[in-house]
Write an enzyme that holds these catalytic residues in place. Structure first.
Site, mmCIF file in Angstrom:
data_model
loop_
_atom_site.group_PDB
_atom_site.id
_atom_site.type_symbol
_atom_site.label_atom_id
_atom_site.label_comp_id
_atom_site.label_asym_id
_atom_site.label_seq_id
_atom_site.Cartn_x
_atom_site.Cartn_y
_atom_site.Cartn_z
ATOM 1 N N ASP A 247 -7.713 -1.404 -41.299
ATOM 2 C CA ASP A 247 -7.104 -2.602 -41.852
ATOM 3 C C ASP A 247 -6.304 -2.181 -43.081
ATOM 4 O O ASP A 247 -6.513 -1.106 -43.656
ATOM 5 C CB ASP A 247 -8.170 -3.646 -42.208
ATOM 6 N N GLU A 459 -7.279 -22.959 -45.601
ATOM 7 C CA GLU A 459 -8.158 -21.990 -44.935
ATOM 8 C C GLU A 459 -7.293 -20.857 -44.407
ATOM 9 O O GLU A 459 -6.296 -21.076 -43.743
ATOM 10 C CB GLU A 459 -8.966 -22.642 -43.811
#
Length: 715
Positions: A247, A459
């Site tokens: 990542d 979110e």
């Protein structure tokens, strides 16, 4: 191409890759392990940026079809549909790539290695990135992931259409605010039963090309430098043969966040030595020093490069020695009429009907003169797209979709109602600055559609969500700001009230369930979302979506957010009653089930096949989602778990038989050592259009069927 021919082709690619690698200097090798890999002109290697995104459409590189967010795709429970979506995405991806290559544009978000799908388990509804996933269930996530991967990667005998990447391995689902330093403590049983199941399926059945490591540690070891995870489990047990990517910034976390290493060089060495081939970030610049100082053997670096060059050869973008059919896909396919049509169809099929009191829906356009459309998500483009999105040439909000559908014959009156989460719309105004307008619209309307929920500003991923909550996670499951007050005000007007929720996660809409007349969960429905939801509201389409997550009544039912033990989490382990259960969703038509039959009463090594006739006894064509759940009848085992799905399209009066095969391993459970055990015991198999829980029965009025089978050697 059979598996032998396919493996032969891969061996050919790997041999060619090795021939390239032996000609490279150490400096050239190291540069190729970074996501922004430069050209090596003397070897005919073009520059390539590995970082691209396609979570629900080609993202961040201009115009592309913006499909519903991944959580909405999951609500279709349809693996074949996910493959269609993946195929459409990779078609546009290839078309854009071909155009970009012709213009020598090889920058960020311009490659064919798509870092999608996200197959982490949405174990806690507070997690901000949950809407990127396929929900809380490992089996559903596996099926949706496999479908999407097959669509992205295609079925050509020689080439990948695009390279999919499953992420983030593993045990990754918040909290976002501490992801760069968080240590997820998890036992082997939960690791295999929940967190790794979809990765195993996507590797072994989906043949996914790439796997991305997570930011966090597992039991004290960073995921992107975790030998057990990447080498022993992923490559050893699962048989993964592709490449592993970190990542972005995760390797820097080894020393800066987790404090496992002391220097960038040590972090780079730890990641490379333990199976991470490609670095999204800059830490692998230090590999040159690490090799020279003996921290990394050059043969391990060579192995990583062989994995990476093999992937580029599979795509046909490294040295282009053979004709590639995907090179002929024209740019004109992007944002075409056929793409928009598919997008609207998928959006409609993702909508979940949660409540429909006295059959108030669908609305009769001929019987309505004025419709009120109220709420912060009624005309909010951001609530259509979620995150990791592309750019649509046209967006259809709910307000716009309703206006288009009803035409000039019906008046549509609009009010934003309130800000999404502040207590006023205008900065200098007083609190409730749109309340009078709400009441005015209600007074003029025959029916009111209230559009509430969230968007990706509330979110999302850490650093992307830009609200006062900061990290992207939700503080609770409530409607934010003044939304609940707006809903109560509309209901108090006495007008029929329909609530449309746009969100990427479960919301505790307890008051709405008790009071409003109808509730639709629309997720983040994509660029065509407003049109699709209008078609649902007025009966042009029959809702068929099912919940891929549990809707809880409050956060009080949930364990601590940072606790990765699955006890008490999701429908598989919860002990209470949900507001809306996993697998639940209503329809405008009715389906009648005949008697379910198993071909065997003793589950053999070959498994068992369940057949059940299903008839549409309503007045509208629709799709039924036949669901099969398995409960091992032993103390301490999980609740009934989803283990089979069959989608049936039925015209009124039509009957078809759902046939679902359950392999023997679907009757197994993992032990505390992480070993799959198929014991000699009884298993209850439940068959119907919902999960076998009392809340689903209460909401639908239906009870699923049950067959008891013997597992293992038997009596």
């Amino acid at each position: 191409m059979d598996i032998t021919e396919n493996r032969g082709k891969i061996r050919e690619y790997r041999d060619r890759a090795r021939e390239l690698v032996v000609q490279m200097t150490l400096e050239e090798k190291v540069e190729q392990t970074l996501n922004e890999a430069p050209a090596v002109e003397r070897l005919g290697i073009k520059a390539y940026n590995w970082w691209n995104e396609a979570l629900h459409g080609v993202a961040r590189a201009g115009v592309a079809t913006v499909f519903p967010q991944a959580i909405g795709l999951a609500a279709t429970f349809d693996e074949e549909l996910l493959e269609q979506v993946g195929d459409a995405v990779s078609t546009e991806g290839r078309a854009k790539f071909n155009m970009q290559q012709a213009e020598e544009d090889r920058g960020l978000y311009k490659g064919l290695t798509f870092w999608s799908p996200n197959i982490n388990i949405f174990r806690d509804p507070r997690w901000g990135r949950g809407h990127e996933t396929f929900g809380e269930d490992p089996y559903l996530t596996s099926r949706m992931g496999i479908g999407y991967i097959k669509g992205l990667q295609g079925h050509d005998e020689k080439f990948l259409k695009a390279a999919a990447c499953v992420k983030h391995i593993a045990v990754h689902s918040g909290p976002e605010g501490s992801r760069h330093s968080f240590n997820a403590v998890v036992g082997k049983q939960d690791l295999y039963e929940t967190y790794l199941a979809a990765f195993k399926a996507c590797v072994q059945e989906g043949h996914v090309e790439a796997v991305m490591g997570a930011y966090n540690c597992i039991n004290g070891v960073p995921c992107c430098g975790n030998h057990e995870l990447l080498e022993e489990i992923l490559r050893g047990e699962f048989g993964f043969e592709g490449h592993v990517v970190s990542d972005c910034g995760a390797i820097m976390d080894f020393h800066a966040g987790h404090h496992i290493t002391d220097t960038p060089m040590e972090s780079a060495a730890m990641a490379m030595n333990n199976g991470c081939d490609l670095n999204c970030g800059s830490m692998y610049h230090f590999l040159k020093q690490a090799v020279r100082e003996g921290l990394v053997e050059e043969k391990r670096l060579d192995e990583a490069l062989v994995n990476l060059f093999t992937a580029r050869m599979k795509l046909g973008v490294l040295d282009q020695q053979e004709e590639n059919p995907y090179d002929r896909i024209p740019y004109s396919v992007v944002d075409s009429d056929s793409m928009r049509k598919l997008n609207r169809d998928v959006a409609a099929r993702s909508v979940v009907l949660l409540k429909n009191e006295n059959g108030i829906l669908p609305l009769d356009k001929a019987a309505v003169k004025t419709i009120g459309v109220i709420g912060p998500n009624a005309n909010n483009r951001k609530a259509l797209v979620g995150n990791y999105e592309g750019t649509a040439s046209r967006y259809w909000t709910i307000s716009e979709g309703i206006q288009e559908y009803v035409g000039s014959g019906v008046r549509v009156m609009f009010s934003e109602g309130c800000h999404l989460y502040h207590d006023k719309v205008e900065g200098l105004a007083e609190r409730h600055d749109r309340m009078a307008e709400v009441k005015g619209v209600c007074g003029c309307s025959d029916v009111v559609v209230v559009c509430l929920g969230l968007d990706a500003s509330l979110e999302g991923e850490q650093g992307d969500a830009n609200n006062e909550y900061g990290s992207g996670d939700k503080p609770d499951l409530n409607l934010p700001g003044l939304q609940e007050e707006i809903l109560e005000t509309v209901y108090a007007s006495g007008k029929p009230t329909i609530l449309v929720l746009l969100s990427g996660s479960a919301l505790a809409v307890n008051w709405a369930e008790e009071h409003v007349h109808a509730i639709l969960q629309g997720w983040y429905p994509g660029a065509e979302g407003g049109r699709a939801i209008a078609e649902i509201l007025f009966g042009e389409r029959c809702p068929e979506g099912k919940l891929p997550v549990t809707f809880y009544r409050s956060c009080d039912e949930l364990p601590d957010f940072a606790d990765y033990n699955m006890k008490g989490r999701t429908y598989r382990y919860m002990t209470g009653e949900a507001l809306y259960p996993f697998g639940y969703g209503l329809s405008y038509t009715r389906f009648a089930y005949g008697k379910a039959e198993a071909d065997l009463r003793q589950v053999t090594e070959e498994g068992v096949t369940i057949c059940v006739p299903v008839k549409n006894v309503g007045t509208m064509a629709g799709r039924e989602t036949v669901q099969v759940y398995v409960k091992i009848e032993r103390e301490g085992t999980p609740n009934p778990q989803l283990k089979g799905i069959c989608k049936l399209y039925l015209e009124p009066g039509e009957e078809k038989t759902a046939k679902i095969h359950l392999p023997a391993e679907r009757f197994g459970l993992y032990d505390e050592a992480g070993k799959l055990r198929i014991a000699e015991e009884k298993a209850s198999v439940f068959i119907g259009g919902q999960a076998p829980d009392t809340r689903s029965e209460k909401l639908t009025g239906y009870k699923v069927q049950k067959i008891v089978l013997s597992v293992g050697a038997g009596e």
